[in-house]
Design an enzyme around this catalytic site. Structure first.
Site, PDB file in Angstrom:
ATOM      1  CB  CYS A 101     -32.094 109.524  83.017  1.00 49.75           C
ATOM      2  SG  CYS A 101     -30.728 109.071  84.065  1.00 49.75           S
ATOM      3  NE  ARG A 113     -29.407 104.444  91.943  1.00 48.89           N
ATOM      4  CZ  ARG A 113     -29.750 105.707  92.121  1.00 48.89           C
ATOM      5  NH1 ARG A 113     -29.360 106.343  93.202  1.00 48.89           N
ATOM      6  NH2 ARG A 113     -30.457 106.345  91.218  1.00 48.89           N
ATOM      7  CD  GLN A 159     -34.454 106.974  90.981  1.00 42.73           C
ATOM      8  OE1 GLN A 159     -34.515 106.692  89.799  1.00 42.73           O
ATOM      9  NE2 GLN A 159     -33.500 107.722  91.487  1.00 42.73           N
ATOM     10  CG  ASP A 213     -36.681 109.155  87.724  1.00 42.83           C
ATOM     11  OD1 ASP A 213     -36.485 110.371  87.903  1.00 42.83           O
ATOM     12  OD2 ASP A 213     -35.837 108.383  87.236  1.00 42.83           O
ATOM     13  CG  HIS A 247     -35.914 111.784  83.186  1.00 43.30           C
ATOM     14  ND1 HIS A 247     -36.289 110.520  83.561  1.00 43.30           N
ATOM     15  CD2 HIS A 247     -34.747 112.047  83.823  1.00 43.30           C
ATOM     16  CE1 HIS A 247     -35.379 110.031  84.388  1.00 43.30           C
ATOM     17  NE2 HIS A 247     -34.432 110.922  84.567  1.00 43.30           N
ATOM     18  CE  LYS A 287     -27.428 115.381  94.030  1.00 40.73           C
ATOM     19  NZ  LYS A 287     -27.687 114.179  94.825  1.00 40.73           N
ATOM     20  CG  HIS A 307     -32.156 113.813  85.600  1.00 42.09           C
ATOM     21  ND1 HIS A 307     -31.810 112.536  85.244  1.00 42.09           N
ATOM     22  CD2 HIS A 307     -31.438 114.622  84.791  1.00 42.09           C
ATOM     23  CE1 HIS A 307     -30.912 112.574  84.275  1.00 42.09           C
ATOM     24  NE2 HIS A 307     -30.662 113.826  83.974  1.00 42.09           N
TER      25      HIS A 307
END
Length: 645
Positions: A338, A367, A385, A387, A389, A473, A519
């Site tokens: 992000c 991570r 991910q 991912d 946004h 979330k 997200h």
RNA sequence: GCCGAUAUAGCUCAGUUGGCCAGAGCAGCUGAUUUGUAAUCAGCCGGUCGGCGGUUCGAAUCCGUCUAUCGGCUCCA
């Protein structure tokens, strides 16, 4: 007299003080025999506990969740009794029933421990005590008295437990020589328990706090019949065969290397092809929904994460910064995409007419996960991910959120993930220090998620303390082969990062406004999603996904040439196919390709060459007949179209 | 990270109380066979017994340590 209302809404009158067992006996002996607990106004009661007021009533057998709870809870007491008998001086904490059995947390005296070798002894003792058919006797005791009893006994755990309870009376249960503070409910007597198995031992921090002493947790499972235990153990064996770690190795999908590092998966060609196909599938869906691709690097300046708040939250517990030798710059491996995407948004000014902007990236993040947490492909240190946004105006938020829900639901439907649960993950009510942003922003974000979920008719559960640090979330959870629940898809509303990155757009009023961010990752991560997919399908992937849809098996080497011809034609028709040209008998080739879970086997020999045809065999089923090459490619095309419908 | 367990050939596993050159099946290679719906036969190759250190005349086997894995706990941006 009291009125008892049965589940079918019929009402009967009974004397006050009647027990659930008596009512069951009145219906049928068989029911009375199978009953293990009853429901009284939504509460689970012992079969032998008197009912003294009007009630909605239900009888639970072992098959029922409420029945299992009473059964396994009673078994935990039985195990505790056996442990007390075998290990003098042991102190007990708590022993609840759980999903697949029960456990008891115990503090063994100095120098004693339980190992797997002790399990059979413990099991034997438990069965011995069970056969005594000791009644579980319920008893209410004043709190002060209970406190005194345990203080004198020197049991600091139970003293602590009682201290946390409300004043008044406290319920105890006694069976045989064992008495335990307990809310119940329990079985009438220990004789109901016919089969027990101690499953494992583990350390468990007292009260779940890693600063506290670690107690020994003993896990067990029990059943009303020996046969059920055998079936359960067999089921576990079956589940193990579906384990993605085992199948991943067998099907050559991924591997790990201790040289590369723990928790860092290496995708093998077959796994990479599968993953690529999944990615392309999602890319196509996202294009339809108006997403645009972006690409960002794997590292970012430390300052970027100071701005986002990641550094303050996780800096100390993450991979440490990477430094450049000359300038002394500090970079972090990106834990999330992000911040980079926010800076893409900031690369130029935006008008309200531009929004929503949807930036999508299969972004690989790193991570630091504690070593003991790593688990196959479901919990790793480096993962990708799916991912994206979405930057939108506040008035677009709900619509955008709902569209994301639609994407997740479409994906789950396409892949036959029917048994998922949806969870609204909110802040920890008692500890807001773990999160960034104002209460006002959080309230807005939470409201948006709750509203959108309600509008889509999702059957959600609320979990406090599960929110991301920047916002609440909506999570989509799916279970793996052994029943562990994993978060896959996630959609998050965020008012906070736009503030921190000072994201703006110019409104129709010519003033600056702040966009809202969503997200979202429908798969969650490619690694975890593929892991769960492997376990759900037992490695038999849908035709559209699998890297090899069919394999041609020439009956002998004499037919390899024809096989080549078939392969060329099928490849032209976009069928993913290979040839097993080994100098082996057909039976052998069939066996090997069955094990590799290739969906279709195409056997070619004398007859097929003559008729220009294929003998088609389906994995797991057998011969399904003769087809021409075109018929087969159409057949595959139709199947794929159906799967993706 | 913590508690408990495990680590023998590419894979699945044997290896008795420490004792000569560490075994099997599958996979791989070579050859024979030319095969019709779940395993053709024979030969060969392959292991510093997870790494390091120690005890011992002698260690896959006993002890320590490190690494990785498994079951939990804690954690999970």
């Amino acid at each position: 007299m009291i009125k008892i209302t049965f589940p079918d809404k019929t009402v009967k009158e009974f004397e006050s003080g009647i027990t659930g067992l008596d009512i069951a006996k009145g219906i049928s002996n068989r029911l009375a025999k199978e009953a293990v607990s009853v429901g009284v106004n939504g509460e689970i009661y012992d079969l032998t506990r008197p009912i003294t007021k009007d009630a909605d009533f239900a009888i639970y057998k072992f098959e029922d969740e409420q029945g299992k709870e009473a059964f396994w809870h009673s078994s935990a007491h039985l195990m505790a009794e056996a442990i007390e008998a075998l290990y003098r001086g042991v102190k007990l904490w708590v022993g609840p029933s759980v999903n697949n059995g029960f456990y008891y947390d115990i503090d063994l005296p100095e120098g004693k421990n339980i190992t797997e070798k002790d399990f059979p002894i413990l099991e034997k003792k438990m069965l011995e005590l069970a056969q005594q058919k000791n009644e579980y006797i319920r008893k209410d005791i004043p709190k002060a008295e209970a406190l005194k009893y345990y203080t004198e006994k020197g049991d600091e755990y139970k003293v602590d437990l009682i201290g946390g309870l409300e004043d008044g009376t406290i319920t105890f249960y006694k069976q045989g020589n064992f008495t335990d503070l307990c809310r119940g409910p329990h079985l009438p007597d220990t004789g109901y328990i016919k089969a027990v198995k101690i499953m494992s031992i583990a350390g468990a921090y007292w009260k779940g706090d890693e600063k506290n002493k670690q107690l020994t947790r003993v896990y067990g499972v029990s059943f009303p019949q020996k046969k059920l235990l055998d079936e359960y153990l067999e089921m576990l064996e079956e589940a193990k065969k579906r384990d993605h770690r085992k199948l991943g190795k067998e099907l050559e999908l991924f591997t790990f290397s201790s040289k590369v590092g723990q928790g860092l998966p290496l995708w093998l060609p077959k796994g990479a092809k599968l993953r690529e196909r999944l990615e392309n599938f999602l890319k196509k869906v996202q294009t339809e929904y108006g997403y645009e691709p972006v690409i960002t690097p794997h590292i970012g300046q430390k300052e970027l994460y100071v701005t986002s708040g990641h550094y303050a939250k996780y800096g100390a517990d993450s991979f440490q910064p990477i430094n450049t030798p000359a300038e002394g710059e500090e970079f972090l491996l990106k834990p999330m995409n992000c911040p980079h995407h926010c800076e893409i948004y900031n690369s130029k000014p935006h008008s309200y007419k531009d929004l929503p902007l949807r930036y999508a990236e299969f972004g690989t993040v790193y991570r630091y996960e504690q070593s003991g947490e790593l688990h196959g492909l479901t919990r790793v240190r480096g993962f990708t991910q799916d991912d994206a946004h979405i930057f939108c105006r506040p008035d677009q938020l709900k619509e955008e959120f709902i569209k994301v829900i639609d994407i997740v639901l479409y994906i789950f439907k396409t892949l036959d993930f029917e048994n998922f649960t949806t969870q609204i993950s909110l802040r920890d009510k008692d500890d807001k220090s773990k999160y960034i942003g104002s209460d006002e922003n959080w309230a807005k974000a939470e409201a948006a998620i709750i509203e959108a979920s309600a509008e889509k008719g999702l059957n959600t559960v609320i979990a406090y303390g599960e929110a991301a640090f920047y916002g609440p979330k909506l999570d989509f959870m799916v279970k793996d082969a052994i029943g562990r629940s994993w978060q896959l898809g996630t959609i998050q509303v965020d008012y906070n990062l736009p503030e921190r990155f000072e994201l703006e757009y110019t409104g129709s009023d010519n003033e600056k406004h702040r966009p809202v961010m969503i997200h979202r990752a429908p798969f969650g991560s490619m690694e975890r999603f593929v892991a769960v997919l492997i376990e759900h399908t037992a490695g038999k992937f849908p035709l559209w996904l699998t890297s090899e849809q069919a394999v041609i098996l020439p009956v002998s080497e004499r037919f390899n040439e024809y096989a080549q011809e078939v392969m060329k034609k099928l490849a032209l028709a976009d069928v993913r196919v290979s040839i097993d040209e080994r100098n082996e008998k057909v039976g052998k080739k069939i066996r090997d390709n069955e094990v590799k879970r290739i969906p279709y086997m195409l056997i070619v020999g004398e007859k097929e060459v003559e008729n220009n045809s294929l003998s088609v065999r389906k994995q797991g089923e057998g011969d399904i007949g003769i087809m021409s090459i075109n018929e087969f490619s159409d057949f595959i095309k139709d199947r794929v179209a159906e799967e993706l419908k």
